[in-house]
Design a protein around this motif. Structure first.
Motif, PDB file in Angstrom:
ATOM      1  N   MET A   1       0.819  -1.197   0.000  1.00 48.84           N
ATOM      2  CA  MET A   1       0.000   0.000   0.000  1.00 48.84           C
ATOM      3  C   MET A   1       0.861   1.258   0.000  1.00 48.84           C
ATOM      4  N   THR A   4       2.022   2.176  -3.462  1.00 49.19           N
ATOM      5  CA  THR A   4       0.967   2.792  -4.265  1.00 49.19           C
ATOM      6  C   THR A   4       0.810   4.258  -3.897  1.00 49.19           C
ATOM      7  N   LEU A   7       3.755   6.203  -5.372  1.00 43.37           N
ATOM      8  CA  LEU A   7       3.578   6.377  -6.811  1.00 43.37           C
ATOM      9  C   LEU A   7       2.559   7.475  -7.088  1.00 43.37           C
ATOM     10  N   THR A   8       1.442   7.441  -6.389  1.00 42.13           N
ATOM     11  CA  THR A   8       0.400   8.456  -6.568  1.00 42.13           C
ATOM     12  C   THR A   8       0.951   9.836  -6.250  1.00 42.13           C
ATOM     13  N   TRP A  85       6.957   1.172 -11.576  1.00 42.30           N
ATOM     14  CA  TRP A  85       5.634   1.017 -12.185  1.00 42.30           C
ATOM     15  C   TRP A  85       5.745   0.944 -13.705  1.00 42.30           C
TER      16      TRP A  85
END
Length: 108
Positions: A1, A4, A7-8, A85
């Motif tokens: 998590m 993620t 990355l966001t 990613w």
């Protein structure tokens, strides 16, 4: 998590064209003082400071203080979530292109 979320955060940070331009300028110059980023640009000092803060919070730049001046440089590891990613999709597309090439050769 956490990956993620990182990355966001990187994607959101680099989505702003002015912020991306500041990042690219730091990348080109190697290390630059915040005042140097304001000179020669159409962006105000408070706006540059805000963009630098966002870049720093996302882990994309590191700072070095020298007296009253703060110098910024790109922190390469900050791009790791994005590179990882994209690496996943590189494999995906590479396989698709190989399949397409094989199909085109078979149809000749």
């Amino acid at each position: 998590m956490a990956g993620t979320m990182q990355l966001t955060n990187v994607l959101k940070t680099l989505a702003d064209p002015t912020r991306r331009a500041v990042f690219e300028r730091i990348l080109q110059e190697g290390e630059v003082a915040a005042t140097g980023l304001v000179r020669g640009s159409k962006v105000s000092q408070p706006a540059v400071s805000q963009h630098l803060r966002a870049l720093r919070d996302a882990g994309l730049v590191a700072e070095r203080r020298e007296g009253r001046h703060i110098h910024y440089r790109v922190a390469p590891k900050g791009l790791s979530p994005l590179i990882d990613w994209l690496g996943h999709y590189q494999t995906f597309w590479q396989e698709r292109f190989e399949n397409l090439e094989r199909l085109l050769k078979e149809s000749e």
